[in-house]
Design a protein around this motif. Sequence first.
Motif, mmCIF file in Angstrom:
data_model
loop_
_atom_site.group_PDB
_atom_site.id
_atom_site.type_symbol
_atom_site.label_atom_id
_atom_site.label_comp_id
_atom_site.label_asym_id
_atom_site.label_seq_id
_atom_site.Cartn_x
_atom_site.Cartn_y
_atom_site.Cartn_z
ATOM 1 N N ALA A 130 0.832 -1.207 0.000
ATOM 2 C CA ALA A 130 0.000 0.000 0.000
ATOM 3 C C ALA A 130 0.865 1.255 0.000
ATOM 4 N N SER A 136 1.044 3.930 -3.150
ATOM 5 C CA SER A 136 0.642 5.322 -2.932
ATOM 6 C C SER A 136 1.801 6.298 -2.987
ATOM 7 N N ALA A 146 3.875 6.801 -0.619
ATOM 8 C CA ALA A 146 3.960 7.462 0.676
ATOM 9 C C ALA A 146 5.247 7.160 1.424
ATOM 10 N N LYS A 185 6.011 10.570 -5.614
ATOM 11 C CA LYS A 185 4.580 10.831 -5.451
ATOM 12 C C LYS A 185 3.899 11.054 -6.803
ATOM 13 N N ALA A 211 3.452 7.683 -8.358
ATOM 14 C CA ALA A 211 2.369 6.967 -7.683
ATOM 15 C C ALA A 211 1.010 7.508 -8.120
ATOM 16 N N ILE A 228 -1.945 5.286 -9.777
ATOM 17 C CA ILE A 228 -3.292 5.244 -9.203
ATOM 18 C C ILE A 228 -4.313 5.757 -10.210
#
Length: 389
Positions: A308, A312, A314, A361, A364, A368
């Motif tokens: 996850a 993402s 993160a 980011k 990602a 997504i």
Amino acid sequence: MTTAGLSWFTVDAVGAAAPPDTGPLLLDLGDFGSDRTELVGAKAANLARASYAGLPVLPGFVVTTHAAARVRRGEQLPEQALRTRWKQLSGNGTRALIVRSSSVAEDSATSSMAGRFDSVLDVRGWDGFLDAVRQVVGSADAVGSDAPIAVLVQPMSTAQLGGVLFGLDPLTGDRRRLFASVVAGLPEEIVSGAATGTSVVLSRGLGRALETVGPQVPGLTAGLRYRLAALARRTRSVFGSPQDMEWLVDADGVLRLLQSRPVTAAAVPPRHSRPLGTAPIAETFPDALSTLERDLWQRPLDEGIRAALELSGAASRAVLSRPLVHSFGGRLAVDLAAIGAAPGPRRSWLDLIDPRTGLRKLRAAWRIGRLRTAYPMLVEDLVDQVDEQ
């Protein structure tokens, strides 16, 4: 021998004259030598230093370690000099006092020994004062402490607000942030555990409220937060390190420093450490797991969180390369900094200009975005496969 205006003479068990302890028996907080720990204990010595520096410390006096040693031997206190100071501080008995321990072993950088010795609040009358002094001195023997102890005596204040204040964030060790716990009334409510108070993380400069946990406390204004931040900065300057403080706002709105001691090493996480906690998975795994259950759940949970975070964007590769789920006595705990539930180690200026974070980011977000577009078709394919079976 005459000490502090009092003729002192004792007789031992066999009737021979016993020489008195050398050194003063009573000292005001502003007296020369009142900042010497071996004479007045750490708590009183710190307040004396704070008072010398102009910090808002209540007046008071100390029954020194020499006088307390006499009490521990069953001898009498120097009544004439002691009564004079009691009259001055209590207004001849019209004002309540607080009688506090001040051990040589307290309030060090490695151990605060908080709550180990007695303190007596709302002490009234001469006899009540003598009893309180004996109780505080006796508490050292009650816990088996051989360290010298002194007794700090100050006026009892009526408090609008009170609390504790750390000169850094005790969760992360971040010195750019302060931590305060506030309650309506005296700080003893928090120190004794009778109340948890409202917790506030403050900025070091202006005292801005960065995080607040608990009910709103009337009186905890922006002005008071600024004064608390200023107090943390001043005590750090006086003592050379972040301090763990007790404070109150009296009936006249004056902020008073009641205690200042170094933040103990045990309260500060080691450098580059990361906080762990059970909060994100506590409902799923409320109890300790057996060895079989741990082998069944720990690795898939770790891999799921890692996937996850990677999806993402993160977390960095460095974060993803280390374990994210840990086991302690069968209880699972998650790296709170990795999942964004707690601040991580302090970032350097190189981290702030590192372009990889933004690129990670952005990549990602692109992944997504593609998933969101493809998701309806993936669901249709899955439904068709189920129908065919």
